[in-house]
Write a protein that holds these residues in place. Sequence first.
Motif, mmCIF file in Angstrom:
data_model
loop_
_atom_site.group_PDB
_atom_site.id
_atom_site.type_symbol
_atom_site.label_atom_id
_atom_site.label_comp_id
_atom_site.label_asym_id
_atom_site.label_seq_id
_atom_site.Cartn_x
_atom_site.Cartn_y
_atom_site.Cartn_z
ATOM 1 N N ILE A 128 -16.775 -15.070 -9.067
ATOM 2 C CA ILE A 128 -15.789 -15.272 -10.126
ATOM 3 C C ILE A 128 -15.899 -16.737 -10.549
ATOM 4 N N PRO A 129 -16.325 -17.011 -11.773
ATOM 5 C CA PRO A 129 -16.497 -18.410 -12.186
ATOM 6 C C PRO A 129 -15.156 -19.113 -12.378
ATOM 7 N N SER A 130 -15.140 -20.402 -12.124
ATOM 8 C CA SER A 130 -13.910 -21.174 -12.306
ATOM 9 C C SER A 130 -13.476 -21.183 -13.772
ATOM 10 N N ASP A 131 -14.410 -20.939 -14.685
ATOM 11 C CA ASP A 131 -14.085 -20.880 -16.113
ATOM 12 C C ASP A 131 -13.069 -19.797 -16.445
ATOM 13 N N VAL A 132 -12.852 -18.856 -15.531
ATOM 14 C CA VAL A 132 -11.869 -17.806 -15.776
ATOM 15 C C VAL A 132 -10.505 -18.436 -16.084
ATOM 16 N N GLY A 133 -10.247 -19.607 -15.548
ATOM 17 C CA GLY A 133 -8.985 -20.296 -15.799
ATOM 18 C C GLY A 133 -8.775 -20.700 -17.244
ATOM 19 N N ASN A 134 -9.836 -20.697 -18.046
ATOM 20 C CA ASN A 134 -9.734 -21.033 -19.467
ATOM 21 C C ASN A 134 -9.234 -19.875 -20.324
ATOM 22 N N LEU A 135 -9.118 -18.702 -19.736
ATOM 23 C CA LEU A 135 -8.691 -17.518 -20.492
ATOM 24 C C LEU A 135 -7.161 -17.452 -20.497
ATOM 25 N N SER A 136 -6.547 -18.313 -21.270
ATOM 26 C CA SER A 136 -5.096 -18.516 -21.217
ATOM 27 C C SER A 136 -4.270 -17.303 -21.640
ATOM 28 N N ASN A 137 -4.872 -16.330 -22.289
ATOM 29 C CA ASN A 137 -4.149 -15.120 -22.697
ATOM 30 C C ASN A 137 -4.430 -13.933 -21.788
ATOM 31 N N LEU A 138 -5.174 -14.151 -20.712
ATOM 32 C CA LEU A 138 -5.568 -13.045 -19.839
ATOM 33 C C LEU A 138 -4.352 -12.431 -19.149
ATOM 34 N N ARG A 139 -4.228 -11.119 -19.273
ATOM 35 C CA ARG A 139 -3.127 -10.375 -18.648
ATOM 36 C C ARG A 139 -3.620 -9.502 -17.492
ATOM 37 N N THR A 140 -4.894 -9.105 -17.530
ATOM 38 C CA THR A 140 -5.452 -8.234 -16.495
ATOM 39 C C THR A 140 -6.808 -8.752 -16.051
ATOM 40 N N LEU A 141 -6.962 -8.929 -14.741
ATOM 41 C CA LEU A 141 -8.252 -9.227 -14.140
ATOM 42 C C LEU A 141 -8.487 -8.147 -13.098
ATOM 43 N N LEU A 142 -9.392 -7.223 -13.410
ATOM 44 C CA LEU A 142 -9.635 -6.058 -12.571
ATOM 45 C C LEU A 142 -11.098 -6.044 -12.151
ATOM 46 N N LEU A 143 -11.338 -6.277 -10.878
ATOM 47 C CA LEU A 143 -12.683 -6.272 -10.304
ATOM 48 C C LEU A 143 -12.633 -5.370 -9.077
ATOM 49 N N ILE A 144 -12.966 -4.118 -9.253
ATOM 50 C CA ILE A 144 -12.855 -3.146 -8.167
ATOM 51 C C ILE A 144 -14.208 -2.501 -7.901
ATOM 52 N N ASN A 145 -14.576 -2.450 -6.632
ATOM 53 C CA ASN A 145 -15.790 -1.771 -6.181
ATOM 54 C C ASN A 145 -17.031 -2.328 -6.874
ATOM 55 N N ASN A 146 -17.190 -3.639 -6.795
ATOM 56 C CA ASN A 146 -18.355 -4.320 -7.324
ATOM 57 C C ASN A 146 -18.853 -5.328 -6.299
ATOM 58 N N ASN A 147 -20.029 -5.876 -6.512
ATOM 59 C CA ASN A 147 -20.632 -6.823 -5.572
ATOM 60 C C ASN A 147 -20.234 -8.262 -5.853
ATOM 61 N N ILE A 148 -18.975 -8.491 -6.109
ATOM 62 C CA ILE A 148 -18.482 -9.843 -6.325
ATOM 63 C C ILE A 148 -18.389 -10.521 -4.965
ATOM 64 N N ASP A 149 -18.875 -11.734 -4.894
ATOM 65 C CA ASP A 149 -18.902 -12.499 -3.648
ATOM 66 C C ASP A 149 -18.175 -13.822 -3.876
ATOM 67 N N GLY A 150 -18.161 -14.655 -2.880
ATOM 68 C CA GLY A 150 -17.548 -15.968 -3.012
ATOM 69 C C GLY A 150 -16.047 -15.904 -2.814
ATOM 70 N N THR A 151 -15.374 -16.908 -3.341
ATOM 71 C CA THR A 151 -13.928 -17.009 -3.178
ATOM 72 C C THR A 151 -13.236 -16.828 -4.528
ATOM 73 N N ILE A 152 -11.930 -16.674 -4.475
ATOM 74 C CA ILE A 152 -11.142 -16.650 -5.712
ATOM 75 C C ILE A 152 -10.936 -18.111 -6.111
ATOM 76 N N PRO A 153 -11.386 -18.506 -7.296
ATOM 77 C CA PRO A 153 -11.242 -19.913 -7.686
ATOM 78 C C PRO A 153 -9.774 -20.284 -7.900
ATOM 79 N N SER A 154 -9.432 -21.500 -7.544
ATOM 80 C CA SER A 154 -8.049 -21.968 -7.716
ATOM 81 C C SER A 154 -7.620 -21.939 -9.177
ATOM 82 N N GLU A 155 -8.578 -21.980 -10.094
ATOM 83 C CA GLU A 155 -8.276 -21.955 -11.530
ATOM 84 C C GLU A 155 -7.575 -20.671 -11.958
ATOM 85 N N VAL A 156 -7.590 -19.641 -11.105
ATOM 86 C CA VAL A 156 -6.832 -18.419 -11.397
ATOM 87 C C VAL A 156 -5.358 -18.777 -11.602
#
Length: 124
Positions: A49-77
Amino acid sequence: ATGGENWHVNTGWAKEDWDHCFWHGVLCNRRGFVTNLQFPKGNGLGGFIPSDVGNLSNLRTLLLINNNIDGTIPSEVGMLSELVYLLISETNVHGTIPSEVGLLGNLEHIMFGHSNLEGPIPSE
């Protein structure tokens, strides 16, 4: 960051001339701002999950289910003040849940099942 060229469905992601509101997994409001990122059930999404996700100021839903996402949840969330749904489940995400998640005053639904996250869900 998420291996879009290897997704089972990656409509629009490899085409720079496509409006981002028509990309697979992306929903936008009438003004063209991204409101939902929805990648459920094994589309082959990988990476982190890129830290740039924090730039999506209108984001209402972040859904990542059953995928090969690795790493940590960035603090920018924690910058996603409009976020209502934070669903990161059945992934390889690991580490502690960032304290910034506790800043999300509109958050109503959170799911971190079947991931390698540790610690409590932070509160405001």
